[in-house]
Write an enzyme that holds these catalytic residues in place. Structure first.
Site, PDB file in Angstrom:
ATOM      1  NE  ARG A 217       7.034  -6.104  10.582  1.00  0.00           N
ATOM      2  CZ  ARG A 217       6.120  -5.373   9.953  1.00  0.00           C
ATOM      3  NH1 ARG A 217       6.017  -4.081  10.239  1.00  0.00           N
ATOM      4  NH2 ARG A 217       5.328  -5.906   9.050  1.00  0.00           N
ATOM      5  CD  GLU A 245       4.523  -4.729  17.496  1.00  0.00           C
ATOM      6  OE1 GLU A 245       3.799  -5.023  16.513  1.00  0.00           O
ATOM      7  OE2 GLU A 245       5.494  -3.954  17.437  1.00  0.00           O
ATOM      8  CG  HIS A 264       2.600  -2.563  14.663  1.00  0.00           C
ATOM      9  ND1 HIS A 264       3.386  -3.689  14.605  1.00  0.00           N
ATOM     10  CD2 HIS A 264       2.575  -2.075  13.387  1.00  0.00           C
ATOM     11  CE1 HIS A 264       3.817  -3.874  13.366  1.00  0.00           C
ATOM     12  NE2 HIS A 264       3.329  -2.903  12.614  1.00  0.00           N
TER      13      HIS A 264
END
Length: 301
Positions: A217, A245, A264
């Site tokens: 993360r 993000e 991602h």
């Protein structure tokens, strides 16, 4: 009402005969009636809007997220709702991306692509993944899969877990190991303890020339501190996750030195659907048999 009413993104999911199956075809996310839903699987990559739908589910009993990470789902729990994660679904996809980012970063793939765009043939010596000492921070199902995939190379693996279980190193001992590691791969959950685990102080402990790979993360790494280290040229990074993000177009991380960024996509591969279906169908079969569910993060009351 059926024993369980199940909503997933698949119209043809195999559901026990006692259960009622709902999907976007029968119950669209924009205008459907979710009041009967007891078992909910948010659409993969649906983000916060998919989790917000739980507020329309007064009878919800199980929130089964299709991701290994579950930090974003915690705020949507209410008394009586169990939370299960997607442990196992993304092991292979995320692990292969971690290895891929490692090799691509070490061997200069980003530079090759830029040179190809310019039609330039530039031969240069880069680092091999072989003969590297690689730390894997977080040694759950994905971390151990990364180690298995790396076992085909001539590398030394140093594994870290929160507790130091099963002959791994405790994360509290990171500081003494960081100066010896050529590559550090992050694949641990985001918690209050792990947020900014890699801050300016810890990044400074990394070996000169080391590579940081984050497939966990974004907030586990202090972005501003990372940018400073990257632009100094002291370390490099391969990032599948960032903070913030998605990364804004004008964010300075895009142009930092020595960084390779993927958007991602660790779990978003052709391997996802088969594994996700298998896990969810297994969970439903456990329910119909009255057995405990797997991957329980928070038990419902």
């Amino acid at each position: 009402m059926s024993e369980h009413v199940v909503w997933t993104q698949w119209d043809d999911l195999n559901v026990p005969s006692k259960f009622k199956r709902l999907s976007p075809a029968t119950t669209p996310t924009e205008a459907g009636d979710f009041s009967e839903v007891t078992f909910y699987v948010p659409t993969y990559l649906g983000g916060r809007p998919a989790l917000e739908l739980t507020k329309k589910m007064p009878n919800l009993k199980v929130l089964q997220v299709p991701n290994a990470g579950y930090d974003d789902a915690l705020e949507f729990l209410r008394p009586g709702i169990a939370l299960c994660n997607g442990r196992g679904i993304h092991d292979d996809s995320t692990a292969e991306l971690a290895v891929g980012l490692t090799i691509a970063s070490l061997r200069g793939f980003a530079t090759f692509v830029r040179d190809q765009d310019k039609g330039e043939w530039v031969n240069k010596n880069y680092e091999s993944i072989n003969d590297r000492k690689i730390g894997i921070v977080g040694f759950g199902s994905i971390g151990s899969t990364i180690a298995r995939m790396l076992s085909g190379f001539s590398v030394e693996i140093v594994a870290f877990t929160q507790s130091g279980r099963d002959n791994t190193n405790a994360i509290t001992d990171l500081d003494k190991h960081l100066p010896t590691l050529d590559v550090v791969i992050l694949i641990l959950p985001l918690t209050k303890e792990s947020k900014h685990l890699f801050d300016a102080r810890r990044l400074a402990l990394m070996k000169d020339g080391a590579l940081l790979v984050n497939v966990a993360r974004g907030p586990i790494v202090d972005t501003q501190a990372l940018i400073k280290e990257l632009n100094s040229g002291r370390i490099t990074a391969g990032l599948d996750v960032t903070d913030p993000e998605p990364l804004p177009k004008d964010h300075p991380l895009w142009k930092a030195k020595g960084v390779l960024i993927s958007p991602h996509v660790g779990g978003n591969s052709s391997a996802f659907e088969k594994r996700a279906r298998k896990l969810i169908e297994s969970q439903l079969n456990l329910l119909v048999q009255g057995k405990p569910l797997n991957n329980v993060i928070v038990a419902g009351n």
